[in-house]
Every structure is written in C-alpha cells, then in structure tokens.
Enzyme design. Structure first.
Site, PDB file in Angstrom:
ATOM      1  N   HIS A  49      26.556   3.130  30.582  1.00 18.16           N
ATOM      2  CA  HIS A  49      27.437   4.304  30.526  1.00 18.16           C
ATOM      3  C   HIS A  49      27.598   4.943  31.903  1.00 18.16           C
ATOM      4  O   HIS A  49      26.831   5.847  32.247  1.00 18.16           O
ATOM      5  CB  HIS A  49      26.842   5.354  29.579  1.00 18.16           C
ATOM      6  CG  HIS A  49      26.965   5.006  28.140  1.00 18.16           C
ATOM      7  ND1 HIS A  49      27.974   5.485  27.338  1.00 18.16           N
ATOM      8  CD2 HIS A  49      26.203   4.224  27.349  1.00 18.16           C
ATOM      9  CE1 HIS A  49      27.835   5.016  26.110  1.00 18.16           C
ATOM     10  NE2 HIS A  49      26.760   4.249  26.086  1.00 18.16           N
ATOM     11  N   CYS A  74      30.436   0.498  26.311  1.00 18.88           N
ATOM     12  CA  CYS A  74      29.538   0.439  25.156  1.00 18.88           C
ATOM     13  C   CYS A  74      30.317   0.051  23.896  1.00 18.88           C
ATOM     14  O   CYS A  74      30.805  -1.065  23.795  1.00 18.88           O
ATOM     15  CB  CYS A  74      28.809   1.783  25.011  1.00 18.88           C
ATOM     16  SG  CYS A  74      27.357   1.691  23.953  1.00 18.88           S
ATOM     17  N   GLU A 134      29.638   7.155  32.822  1.00 23.07           N
ATOM     18  CA  GLU A 134      29.944   8.598  32.728  1.00 23.07           C
ATOM     19  C   GLU A 134      28.665   9.427  32.609  1.00 23.07           C
ATOM     20  O   GLU A 134      28.695  10.644  32.813  1.00 23.07           O
ATOM     21  CB  GLU A 134      30.888   8.870  31.547  1.00 23.07           C
ATOM     22  CG  GLU A 134      30.249   8.930  30.165  1.00 23.07           C
ATOM     23  CD  GLU A 134      29.977   7.566  29.528  1.00 23.07           C
ATOM     24  OE1 GLU A 134      30.064   6.542  30.223  1.00 23.07           O
ATOM     25  OE2 GLU A 134      29.653   7.534  28.313  1.00 23.07           O
TER      26      GLU A 134
END
Lengths: 226, 749
Positions: free
Chosen positions: A195, A87, A197
């Site tokens: 993302h 990002c 994660e």
C-alpha cells in the site's frame, strides 16, 4: 492544470479515502468514481483501491470485475491511460484480465499487516518512472490473499517483457519469484499488493511510497500534455 | 411438573410477579420473553447499577456520558469523539470466531448510531494458558474472528492486550473498544420522537440466530462442555460486508439529515431497539412484526422480537423523507423496511405503549400480540443490592489479604525474566492496524497514537488521539479497590509514554457470579477504586459495560476490570520514541524509589503467592510523573520510554532490549524484589548522554525523583549480581513464544 486521479469505489472498498488523501498530499486532485457509473471521463489516471469489493464474495475481485465502471477502466487502459490496482485493486485487475496471474491465500494462511521492504525491478511502469532500479522501499502490506501466482509461461514472459515491477526483499506471503507488483506489456497498468498510500508521511513510519505515487502523477501529467 | 415459562426464560418468581403488577394482568408468552431479555443482567445491569452511580462522569468536555450507546467528548476544532467498550466473553467461549466477530460488529453499530464514523477498534483479550489445548483453540478462533470481521468491515484494529492465565481457562475475556469521530454538531441520539414518524428497519433479515443471547448466554456461567455446546445456536453469526454497507448507508442518511433518531439492534434485538427509542423519545410505538423481513419460514413473533441477528439498525424517519431514505439504502444495497410507527407518549393515558401487532395473523394469531408500557422494559427493571462479603481473612482497615507467607526466592532471576517475555505481534499482525492513514503508533507499544483529522474534510488538526486498554487481574485479586486504582494509573502512564494526557475513560467490568457475595464485594470495591483514581486524576468515566457470570466449573475468574483510556497529544510533531534502547543511552527511572513490595506482582503470583497488600499509589506524584514524561516525549528529549508494570523494572528493561536489539547493563537493583516489584508511577527512559542533564533538570524542577540505573548497549541483558542473559536468547524466547504455541502462520522469521 493539476493532475486528476479517479479512485474507484465498490461496496466494500475501504482504502479509497486513504488514496484520495495521499494523492492530494502530493499536490494532485482526486475524485471518487462509483462502481455503478459506467464512466471514468475527466480523469488522468485511475486507482483501484484496497478493501473488500463486494465483500470478496466468491473470491476477491470476482464480482467487482462485472461492475459497469470496469468496462470504462478497461477502455481507459487500452487507450494507454495509467491504471494502478493496489491490494484488492490488484486482485480486481487480474480478475478483469487487465493483468495476468492471480492472487491466492498467503503461504502462512493468515492475514498479514506488516511493513515490507520492496526492491524496484523496472522503471518502465507508470508506478516506478521516477524511481531507480534496485532502489529499496519500505511500504506496508495488508492482505490475506496476496500470494501472486501464475503459470510458468506467464512468469517467463513477465520476466522477458520486463513486467515485474516490484519484488519483496523478504517474501512475506509465498508469491512466486518474490513478486510484489507487475505491469502489463505497455507499462500503463500496474498491480501491487503493498500500500504506497500508507507510506507518504514520515509521521506514520515511512514516506517511501511517495516515489511510487509521485511516478503515477508524473505519468498522468505526461499523458495529459501528450 | 414442568418448569414455569418465566423461569425457563431466566426470570425469577419475584420478577414475574412484578411484570404482572405492571401490566395489571398475566403476561402472555411474547410479553414474558420481551421482559426476560430486557431484564436480563446483560441488558439491565440489575446487579451493578446501584454501584455504577458512584463513578465520576462529568467534565466540561463531556458531551454525552454513560447510559447512551456511547460516550461522546469534545476534542476541539468542532470534532467530537465517541467511545465505547463492550464484552463478548460468553459467545466467544462457545464459538470463538463468531463470538469475537460479532463483538466487533456490535460495538461498531454503537458508534455509528451516535452519528460517528468508527475509526479504530481495540481488543483487550484474556485467555487460559497456552499449554491448554482448548484455550489455544479459543485464542486462535478469537483472533481470526477479529481479523476476519474487523479487516473486511474496514475499521483498523489499532491495539489491545493479550493475556494468558489459568484464571481464564474455560471463560476467556473478549472485550472490544471502538472509537469514532463525528462533527460535534451532528450528534444524534437514539430517540423516537414525533407521533406518526416511521420506524424503518435497515440491514439484514431477521433469523433464529442469537435468540436469548443476553439471557441464556451472557447472564449465566459455564458448566460442562456438552451443555455449553448446546448453547452454540445462541451465538450470532456476523457478515462484515453487510455491516460495511450499513455503516456507509447510515452515515449517508445522517449526512443528508434524513433521520430523526437511529438505534442499533444488539442484545435483545428489536425488543430493545423499539422500546429504547420509544422511551428515550417519550413516545410509544406500534411494531408490525409481520413487516420484519425474516430469514426463515415459520418464525414466531417472540423469535422475531428477541432475535439477535446481526447488522441491523432501526431508523426513525419522517414519512415525507421515506423515499429519499429508501433511495440511499438502495444505492448501498441495504434492505430497508417500514416496521413501525411512533405513537403517543405516556402523557396520554393510553400512550407510551409498545404494541406488537400482526394485523393479518401472518405469524400466528392476528391482532395485538403484546401491549406493554415501553419504558417499563428499562425503568422498571429490577435493581438488586446483592449481598457482599470480603474474602475470608481480608483486613479491611490495613487492606491486606490473607498471608500466603513470604514470596519464595528466585534461583535465577534472568530465567524468570526470559520466561515473562512475550511478543504479541502474532496477534496484531493479523489485524489491519493502519487503515485511514492515521496510525502513528500501532499495536505492541505502551499506547496507540492516531493523528486527529476532521471526520468530514480529512483536514489534519496537528493533534493526536492516544488510546490504551489496561487491566491486571493479579492486582485486583489481591485488592480490587487499590488494584483497580493502579490499573487506571497504569493506563495514564501508558498514555504518557506516547506524550498524551488523559481525557476520558470507559470500563469493561469483567467479574464472576454476582450471586456470590465475594464477587459482589470485588465489583463494588473495584468501582470504588476506579472512582478514587478518576476523581483524583480528573478523568470522567463516559461509558462502561458490566460482564458478570464469568465463571467456569463453579470457579469465578479473578476480578478483571479493564479500562480504556482516551488521551490527547496537543502538538503532534514527531513519532514518540517507543520502548527502545540506543547504544550508549543512559537508563533512568523517572518516579519514586522502589517500594519493596511484591504482593500482586506477576513474580509472586507465578509462585502461588496471592495475598498481602498492594504497593501504595500516590495520586499527586503519579499525575506529576505522567505529565513530566509526556512533556519529555513531546520535546523529543527521550530515545526510549516504557512504563513499569507487569514484571517490574526488570521486564520493562528486557522488553526495551528485545524491541530494539540492544542490550543493557544496569545496577542499583538490589535483588529480585527490586527487579520484579510492580510499584506504580515509575517509567524507564533511555536518554542520549548529551540530553541527560536537561532531562534530569526537567524532572527535578517538576519535583519528580529520578534514579540513574545504567547504560544501554551490548549484546547482553545485565543487572549487576542478578541477571546476565544473552540478548539473542531473550529475543528468540520473546519472538517465538506465541508462534510456537499457536502456529507460525507466516513465512517470515
């Protein structure tokens, strides 16, 4: 010895703890690296996390690229070390010249936080080594400036050199060629807007990001032993 | 003859006389300005304090109740949760983007002031109708402001509400709730103790923005547009990057144990922060106004002392810690300046004073510019028991409002249902709602569910925190007391839908002009209704905010108490099913049989029917329904779940259908009254056939009634004899309502 991932922190970063959590969840170690320190020594991989480094002032990543730590990251990358920008981290890597192109405002001119379905385009990057080409992954996006753009020649070489890593199945932001993530020619530097994660635990809705971060840990482990 | 200064500042003649008697002399302009902001309705709660005392505030798990910057409760494992809700209605009406942005900024500071890391924001929003251009402009600006500030400050916005109704034309409600977590043993209070300790101002420079925000803006209604536009400079301007660094710096100072007390600068700026910390610490304070870093030249002392410039904190530190404090601030690029000294408390005859000094006359006159008892800005604030009167024709014994006749019949209940469907994802897709990787259930469901992790180590506790915000102006317009109790009940039902039980409540009381006796009656009754419900359910009220003067062109908004309810899931092992249908699933209403009452319902209100008496709420049965449903959710026995609220069983079923792309076929709903009644304590569930007996048995043994009403599946929304709508038509109407009005703003869908 377990793999050690360095996660950069700029003033305004906000996903650094999430990356630490995800990396540790996958069994590796993580360490925060302050932007003002000029070193990444002792880590096997570097993640530039999401957020708003330096408030996104001027434009995302434009100030962060001048932080002392970025010189060390650049050197680490040149030496073949795995570097992933997520990002805002992707924006920083393009501003730092480690990846080509730029991220402009979403086509809809609105911030967008939503799940996205990605398709793995190549497995030669440090982020996709354990995935399979064509594999579909549900990983959320969360950005205002995620619309990847580059000139025609760059796009042609991204394609020719197999540097497009991930594509959106349903393009949410107007990115050229549905690009969600790219890598450098060597495949050790990757930038992506989604993302991973945020997608390592079914309890939160998807665990499809595990194969991506898991690939990074494998690549980092390989470079450790090599 | 020109208006006396005190009136221009918003003080009444009686209040000015009281100030003179406190000081024993005539106040100067600076002193008057300081009293004016602190004694404003917004800061002093002078019209509502007398009523707020009736709310129950205690429970064994409450660590800090109302009156501090935030309520704090013990959530186990050495973790405490800080929670607060606030309004930013008036600034948002004038300048939607900055009004909403600084609302988020302000409440974040309230939370980290307590030593907590903010982990979630919620935004209950109420706007005028979508066909009003100014309301659309406000809605768009408010959502952009929350998105722009909240996302970049790095705190996820995990839920809220979005309501469009004519009562909010010209006076939107922009409420914001923040939840934070802290190690329970690190709780800090905003007190200035220790004579000789230093007051250090952290963060932004002080400018002329937001001067008189609490008095000029927040404590008066709206009139004509030109006059309102002139108030725009009273709206503050936010800088989320400054706030982000301020959060990190303050939490680092707290981690290092370097501050004695800390306080945010919000409404009434430095005047509030210095006097509050001093009076909480039973001390006095000398403030060197010239030491305050100023954004522009030529500022006068009263401007510095009342400015509401954002992103500032006041830390009380021991002189020996100052160097370390400055070092941490420097790392985070946060400005830090010593602006004051803690002085003796009121025990000494000359103590407890807040003195504003400018030794060299940098800003004007040299010497002591103001000298007032610090506590008098709070403790001596006026307390009004304003006259109350129920509206004409309200029967207090029967609790029935003036009749508007029978609710007109519906020609096409299916079309009525489709017209109520509204997907709010246009709003919340603009918010980062996943940061911190805790969001199990995000916006758009009955309640938000976050997993609870230790704020320092990140260790998972295996438990979850649930949050919901709820309000219903239609119920409260019919009967503010019963209506508010129903709002609390709905919040509980929402928590139950994600498997949680309630722990603590905060409220944001949005009402009209308190000088109107009907409004004071509404406020007082709403507080009683909230007290009734919270006592019956055993829920402590740990904080609140009162926003009055919500009126436009002389018309008060409908009474709009909003509650934020925090709950707990004791064992978080699976994702709750959400408002879903699965093909072949059996549809069951858990809860009492329908009360044939439409008063206060959206169906009645849309037909101009605003009287009557609300459906009854049985507290005991309601609690049992909530407990039972939460248990079923946590056992994984349900395929879908959604509470019955606005729009009745009809809208609950329709929402489940469009969320999951499955139709349904229902019966035992006799007419529009049954379909649209909003009688409480009912939750619609979808159950796989093999689980049905177990579910029904669980309910029966809990003494909770159930009604089987149909089967899920197919491509139509069908209620026998009443509704037959194509799922596709309903889905398109639901999905496109906001984008069609507010702009698509995305290349998706």
């Amino acid at each position: 010895m377990s793999v050690r991932v360095g996660v950069l922190v700029f003033p305004g970063s906000n996903c650094e703890q999430d990356v630490v959590w995800a990396v540790e969840h996958l069994g590796a170690q993580a360490e925060l690296l302050w932007h003002g320190d000029g070193s990444v020594s002792g880590v096997d991989a570097v993640v530039v996390p999401g957020g708003f480094a330096h408030g996104d002032y001027l434009r995302p990543g434009a100030i962060a690229r001048f932080s002392p730590v970025m010189e060390a990251v650049t050197e680490f990358a040149r030496g073949g070390g795995p570097v992933v920008g997520i990002c805002n981290g992707f924006q920083v890597l393009t501003e730092a010249g480690l990846l080509p192109g730029a991220l402009q405002k979403n086509a809809g001119l609105k911030f967008l936080c939503a799940p996205a379905v990605l398709e793995v385009v190549t497995t030669r990057s440090v982020l996709t080594g354990d995935a399979t080409v064509g594999q579909r992954l549900s990983v959320p996006v969360n950005h205002f400036e995620g619309n990847y753009t580059c000139d025609d020649r760059t796009l042609a070489s991204l394609r020719d050199d197999d540097c497009i890593v991930l594509r959106y199945v349903d393009n949410p932001n107007g990115s050229v060629d549905d690009i969600a993530g790219i890598c450098n020619r060597e495949g050790n530097v990757v930038g992506l807007m989604p993302h991973p994660e945020r997608a390592v635990d079914e309890l939160l809705g998807s665990a499809d990001g595990r194969v991506l971060l898991g690939s990074l840990l494998s690549a980092a482990g390989t470079s450790v032993t090599a | 003859m020109s208006e006396p200064v005190h009136r221009a500042l918003g003080l009444t003649d009686d209040e000015a006389a009281e100030i003179e008697s406190i000081l024993g002399r005539e106040p100067n302009h600076l002193e008057l300005a300081m009293y004016a902001v602190m004694w404003s309705e917004h800061c002093s709660y002078k019209s509502s304090r007398i009523h707020l005392k009736r709310l129950p505030t205690e429970a064994p798990w409450v660590l800090v109740g109302p009156g501090e910057n935030a309520g704090v409760i013990d959530v186990g494992d050495g973790i405490a949760a800080a929670i607060r809700i606030e309004s930013h209605n008036h600034p948002s009406a004038i300048e939607p983007y900055q009004g909403a942005a600084t609302g988020a900024g302000g409440i974040l500071r309230d939370i980290f002031t307590m030593g907590a890391r903010p982990i979630a924001l919620m935004d209950p929003l109420r706007f005028g109708p979508l066909d009003d251009p100014r309301s659309r402009w406000i809605a768009e600006g408010v959502v952009s402001g929350i998105s722009g500030y909240g996302n970049s400050v790095g705190v996820p916005t995990v839920g809220g509400e979005t309501v469009f109704d004519a009562t909010y034309t010209g006076n939107p409600l922009v409420n914001v709730l923040c939840l934070g977590l802290l190690p329970a043993d690190r709780l800090v209070l905003g007190a200035a103790t220790g004579e000789g300790n230093l007051a250090v101002l952290l963060g932004s420079t002080t400018g002329r923005d937001g001067i008189g925000g609490v008095s000029v803006l927040a404590s008066a209604g709206f009139g004509d547009e030109d006059a309102d536009a002139e108030k725009r400079p009273s709206v503050q301007v936010g800088d989320p990057f400054e706030e982000k660094r301020l959060i990190e710096a303050c939490l680092a100072l707290l981690d290092a144990g370097l501050v004695v007390g800390i306080q945010d600068l919000g409404g009434a700026g430095l005047t509030c922060a210095t006097s509050e910390t001093a009076s909480r610490g039973h001390a006095g304070m000398d403030v060197d106004v010239a030491a305050v870093p100023r954004r522009e030249p030529g500022m006068e002392a009263f401007e510095v002392m009342t400015s509401e410039s954002q992103e500032r904190m006041l830390a009380i530190v021991e002189p020996g810690s100052l160097d370390e404090v400055l070092e941490i601030c420097d790392r985070w690029e946060v400005r830090a300046s010593v602006v004051g000294t803690v002085t003796a408390g009121p025990d000494r005859s000359d103590g407890g004073r807040l003195r504003i000094v400018d030794p060299d006359g940098t800003l004007g006159d040299a010497g002591v510019l103001a000298d007032i008892p610090a506590a008098s800005l709070h403790d001596a604030a006026p307390l009004y028991d304003r006259p109350q009167r129920p509206p004409e024709g309200f029967d207090l014994d029967a609790r029935i409002g003036p009749s508007s006749g029978e609710v007109p019949e519906s020609n096409d209940p299916g079309a009525d249902l489709v017209a109520m469907l509204c997907d709010t994802s246009w709003v919340w897709r603009q918010y980062d709602h996943q940061l911190f990787v805790n969001t199990v259930v995000g916006p758009g469901a009955d309640a938000t569910l976050l997993r609870l992790r230790d704020p320092l180590s990140g260790a998972d506790t295996g438990r979850g925190l649930a949050l919901t915000t709820d309000g219903n102006h239609r119920w409260c317009a019919v009967d503010p007391r019963v209506g508010t109790a129903l709002v609390v009940a709905e919040a509980m039902a929402n928590l139950a839908c994600v498997g949680a039980h309630a722990l603590a409540l905060v409220n944001c009381l949005n009402f009209g002009n308190p000088e109107h006796p009907e409004v004071m009656w509404q406020l007082s009754e709403a507080i009683d209704g909230m007290a009734d419900a919270c006592e019956a359910f055993g829920i402590p009220v740990v904080g609140g905010n009162v926003s009055l003067y919500n009126e436009s062109q002389g018309t008060d908004i409908d009474p709009s108490p909003v509650v934020g309810l925090l709950g707990m899931v004791d064992e978080l092992v699976r994702r709750p099913p959400g408002p879903r249908l699965v093909a072949g699933g059996r549809l069951v209403v858990i809860g009492p049989p329908p009360q044939r009452e439409l008063a206060g319902s959206r169906f009645a209100y849309d037909r101009g029917h605003r009287g009557g008496g609300l459906p009854a709420l049985d507290f005991g049965l309601h609690a049992e329904v909530a407990r039972t449903v939460a248990g079923l959710v946590n056992s994984g026995l349900l395929a879908g779940v959604h509470d019955v609220a606005e729009g009745g069983v009809g809208l609950a079923l329709a929402e489940m259908a469009v969320h999951s792309g499955e139709g349904f076929s229902a019966a035992r709903i006799d007419d529009a009254v049954d379909l649209f009644s909003e009688a409480p304590s009912r939750i619609v569930v979808c159950v796989e056939p093999e689980q049905l007996t177990t579910v029904l048995n669980v309910c029966e043994s809990a003494g909770v009634p159930t009604t089987r009403i149909g089967v899920a599946g197919g491509d139509r929304l069908m209620v026998k004899g009443l509704v037959d709508v194509a799922l596709e038509e309903a889905t398109v109407a639901w999905r496109d309502r906001l984008p069609n009005a507010l702009g698509h703003g995305t290349t998706q869908g």
